[in-house]
Structure formats: C-alpha cells, structure tokens
Design an enzyme around this catalytic site. Structure first.
Site, short mmCIF file in Angstrom:
data_model
loop_
_atom_site.label_atom_id
_atom_site.label_comp_id
_atom_site.label_asym_id
_atom_site.label_seq_id
_atom_site.Cartn_x
_atom_site.Cartn_y
_atom_site.Cartn_z
N SER A 108 -10.46 -4.69 11.86
CA SER A 108 -11.41 -5.29 10.74
C SER A 108 -12.87 -5.09 11.38
O SER A 108 -13.73 -5.28 10.90
CB SER A 108 -11.32 -6.01 10.52
OG SER A 108 -9.70 -5.41 9.65
N HIS A 377 -9.45 0.16 7.31
CA HIS A 377 -8.59 1.07 8.17
C HIS A 377 -7.15 0.71 6.81
O HIS A 377 -7.52 -0.20 5.96
CB HIS A 377 -8.01 0.05 9.42
CG HIS A 377 -7.71 -1.53 9.23
ND1 HIS A 377 -6.34 -1.75 8.89
CD2 HIS A 377 -8.51 -2.34 9.35
CE1 HIS A 377 -6.53 -3.24 8.34
NE2 HIS A 377 -8.18 -3.65 9.05
#
Length: 518
Positions: A108, A377
């Site tokens: 992230s 993601h």
C-alpha cells in the site's frame, strides 16, 4: 445421489428466485437501450475546470470485493445482484496496473506514492522515488516526490485527509510524508541509525511538512504523544499509550503551528466532532482511536464517527475555500478485514465507503467536482461455487466438494488464516458460525495474514475531465489526470480557456462560426 439431490434443489430454488419481469426479453432490451442512450450522452464531454477534487481509495478493494460489496449492499436493502453501488453510477471506468517498481504484487505504500505523487516507487516506501531502498534512511535525501495534495495546496485550495486507519498509515501518509519505511509511524518505531541519519517519523512529518492541511480525520492518537502517556479514552490499557521517544506532544505542536488568529480544533470524540460550528473552525484534527479506527460492524456509535460522518464534516469544512479543495478519503480497513480472512468485516467496510461516496455526491456538483474511486491493490479474495441468484453472500455454495464430501462457503481466500485442518481433514464449515462477523473464511494455503492480489484494479470517475480516465493505465497516471482537470501541478499550459480543446460535437459549429466571421 445426495449431491444430485442438492444440485436439483438448488436449480429449483434458483428458478423461483428469478423476478417475473426478468423473464420477459423486453425487460432486458429496454434496459440495454436506456444504457445506450446514457452512453451516447457521454459524447458531450464535461471539459470544465475541476474546482474540487475528491479521491476515494478503497484499500484492498479489488474487483471481486467491489462485486461482493454490491451484492451485500443489495441484500441489506432487500435487493441483490441487480443493485448498484454509488461508484457503479460513475460514467467512466478504467483499469490501473498496480505493480511497484520492485514488486509484482504491491504493497500500500508504493501504490500510494503512485496514485498520489504520480511516480511509481519501491514496496514499503512513501513519497519517494524508486531510488530509495526500504529501511535505508541514507537513500532518501534528494529523492522526495510531492503529492497532489501539495499541488492543490500550492494552488490555493483547501486540502483534507479522511481515513479509517491511522492518519500515519500508508495511504494518507503518502500525501504529506517522505519515508524509507512505511512503519516509521513515530520515532518509537524507528531504528537508531535512521534517527541518527536525520530521518523524521511520519507523525512528525504530518505536523511539520504541510502544516496548513485544513482537515485531518482518522485514528492514530498514540503516535502523537510521548511514550507511556495514558490514552484519553483507554487510560488503563498499556498498549494504547503514547509511543514517542522525543517527549513531544504533537497535537500541541499542530495547534502551535497555525497562524495567529486562526481557530484550530482538536477532537477525539464523535459528539465533539458533530457539535462543531464549522463556520468558526479553520483547521480540524480528529483522532478517534489510539491506532486504527474500529471496524464499522464493531464501531462504538457514541465515541467514534463513521466514515460517512467524517466525510460530511470534511467537505463542509473545505467548501469554505472559494478556490475549491482536494480531499483524500480512504476506506482503509477493507484491507485489514481481508488480511485477517474476515470477509464480512471487509465487505461492510466497502459498503460504508460506498455510502460515503453517495453522501459526497449529494454535497457536490458534477459540474465543478471531479470524483475518482479506486483501490491501491486487490486481495486473494473470491466467491463462487455456482451459487443461485439471491444466495446470501456469506452463505454456503449449493454443493459439496466432490473430493472430501464437505460443504464450503461461497467466499474463499487463496491463502490466509482460514486454513484449518480438523482430524486430518478440511474443517466442516457446517459445524461453525460462518455468518459471524469475525469468521475467517477457508483458504487454500495457511498464512497468519492473507496477502494482496496482483491483478489490475478498477478506477471510476465522474465530473470535469473524467473521460481522461479510460482504458488501462499505469497507476501513477491517476494524479496527473486529476491535476490536469483542476489546472494544478506542473502541467497547466491548457488552463487558458482559449486553449481548452473543444469537444468533437462542437467542432462543426466552431468551423461554421469561423466561416461566418471570415
């Protein structure tokens, strides 16, 4: 024989679940024609300058999560697969490639650097180029990259951050920090060599790097206070105490950094947040938990605001600036739910993010506000098993495994903590409460934490220049397109009204006008 019976029963139930109108072919033809008419209207492109920018980030919100959240939202309202998320109503959709510069399946931090700073980066690093190696403080200097939040601030806009994680977590911190390690929340989490090398912890950078961020709402109180200082909400819990080694009170430092005559309010309680007279507040810091905020299903409605409530406050605060605003909104605990194998927590977090998107839509106008919804993601989360229409999203598939003769839930993970062997065999899920909020769905590979997925993520866009988000893009393209729409950042050559390209539909009329003038 039993398997055949279950299959036939499922088919019978499935047939009975088909709404009567859907049996008529004309229903689908009319629906398709209406969709076609809406698509044709999109030829009239919205090329206004975006006064306001809102980036909604569902952390870990891959396409399978979006679909499952849509079904969950529908089932919560007596509907199902045919229901629409707020993001589904956005007219432009793209895909973003999420890989980090050194990782096929990303984290992230590297992804946040891409969609906020416009530059792809290494896994685990924040607000820096790929020239920085994770954990290596001495590689950071000169490699810092700035974010769209800073570009907006430099253009005179108000800016804000809203998250359900710590405000020093990967997604929000890429908006203001530059760090060789995403985990350096406070100096208490930093190694001696990083401190000696002059690197700053992320909480300190929140206060010092861009001190005039108008709105900061989320969790993460303990990183703002000296080590062993008791938390205001959990005074007897040692793990919630302050973590700072430098002895600084960063909430106080945040207040002191504001210009004289400006009102800076700090709140840690939902009631205090909702009671604020926002017309009299210039800067707002709200930290509602020592660490991440609670899952929506577990949230204390008395002490902790929902994501929607925080977004409502943030927009009303930022709208006071006549030049507009940039707002980053993160539904950050979708990701945490998936990592823990708790699909129910993850999907309810996604539904709450969608609720916040709907609220923001009602508070703004598509004529001057570009809204983008995406994810950093995906996860190795899936649902299948030939479930019939209307099957509870957290329910069982209508069949048993033809290998071990045991039932299985529709939702499964490729890996994670849900891998369980009982008496040498896969656990029989009919013996557990698989509808519980903290049930960990079965996984194929045992891991303490489930992993991210590497596939592309969706990008939904609506408002001025939303059509720039189309097709398949590198993830770092997103802030460049948003900045172009708002005439901020370095690419502003088009911002003269005369230089704005005309839509194809207007070109014949412009040509006729030129002929008449000649």
């Amino acid at each position: 024989m039993k398997a055949l019976f279950v299959f036939l029963l499922a088919q019978l139930c499935s047939a009975s679940l088909v709404p009567e109108r859907e049996k008529d072919p004309e229903y689908w033809r009319r629906q398709a024609q209406e969709t076609l008419r809406n698509a044709l209207r999109l030829q009239r492109l919205n090329q206004n300058v975006a006064k306001n920018l809102i980036l909604f980030l569902g952390d870990g919100m891959g396409v399978s999560t979006v679909t499952a959240a849509r079904i969950l939202k529908g089932q919560l309202h007596g509907q199902g697969e045919e229901s629409l998320l707020e993001m589904d109503k956005f007219p432009f959709v793209a895909l973003a490639k999420t890989y980090n510069t050194n990782a096929q399946v990303p984290d992230s931090a590297g992804t946040a650097t891409a969609y906020l700073c416009g530059v792809k980066a290494n896994e685990g690093t924040l607000g820096v180029s790929a020239g920085v190696t994770r954990d290596r403080c001495n590689t950071t200097k000169g490699q810092e990259v700035t974010s769209i939040l800073r570009w907006a601030k430099e253009a005179g806009k108000a800016v804000g951050i809203v998250t359900t994680t710590r405000v020093t977590h990967a997604t929000p911190s890429a908006a203001y920090a530059h760090s060789a390690n995403r985990d350096w929340y406070s100096d208490g989490e930093m190694p001696p060599d990083a401190l000696e090398g002059g690197c700053k912890d992320i909480a300190r950078q929140l206060v010092e790097n861009i001190p005039d961020i108008e709105v900061i709402l989320g969790g993460g109180r303990k990183y703002m206070y000296p080590r062993n200082v008791s938390d205001v909400e959990y005074p007897h819990e040692e793990k919630q105490r302050g973590t700072r080694l430098d002895g600084r009170n960063l909430v106080q430092a945040w207040r002191e950094a504001k210009p004289r005559g400006k009102v800076a309010e700090y709140v840690w309680h939902r009631r205090a947040l909702l009671a604020l007279n926002l017309t009299r507040v210039d800067f707002l810091l709200g930290l509602f938990e020592p660490g991440d905020m609670m899952y929506e299903l577990d949230r204390n409605n008395d002490t902790d605001p929902s994501l929607s409530e925080m977004v409502s406050v943030a927009i009303r605060m930022l709208q006071k600036n006549p030049r507009g605003f940039f707002l980053l909104v993160e539904g950050g605990r979708i990701d945490h739910g998936h990592h823990e194998g708790k699909a129910k927590q993850a999907l309810h977090e996604a539904v709450e993010l969608d609720r916040a998107i709907g609220l923001a839509t009602r508070l703004t106008s598509t004529q001057d506000t570009l809204s983008v919804v995406t994810a950093d993601h995906s996860h190795v989360f899936t649902f299948g098993g030939y479930t019939p229409r209307g099957n509870p999203i957290f329910g069982l598939a209508p069949m048993q495994s033809d290998v071990d003769r045991k039932p299985f839930t529709s939702i499964l993970y490729g890996n994670g903590p849900g891998y369980k062997i009982v008496a040498g065999e896969r656990e029989n899920v009919s013996a557990v409460d698989f509808a519980h909020a903290d049930y960990q769905a079965q996984s194929a590979v045992p891991l303490r934490q489930e992993t991210h997925g590497g596939e592309d993520v969706a990008v939904f866009a609506r408002g001025p220049m939303a059509h720039l988000l189309h097709g398949v893009h590198e993830q770092n393209y997103i802030p460049h397109a948003m900045a172009y729409a708002a005439c901020i950042g370095s690419n502003r050559g088009h911002c003269n009204a005369a230089a704005r390209p005309a839509t194809p539909l207007l070109l014949p009329f412009l040509g006729l006008l030129l002929l008449l003038l000649c």
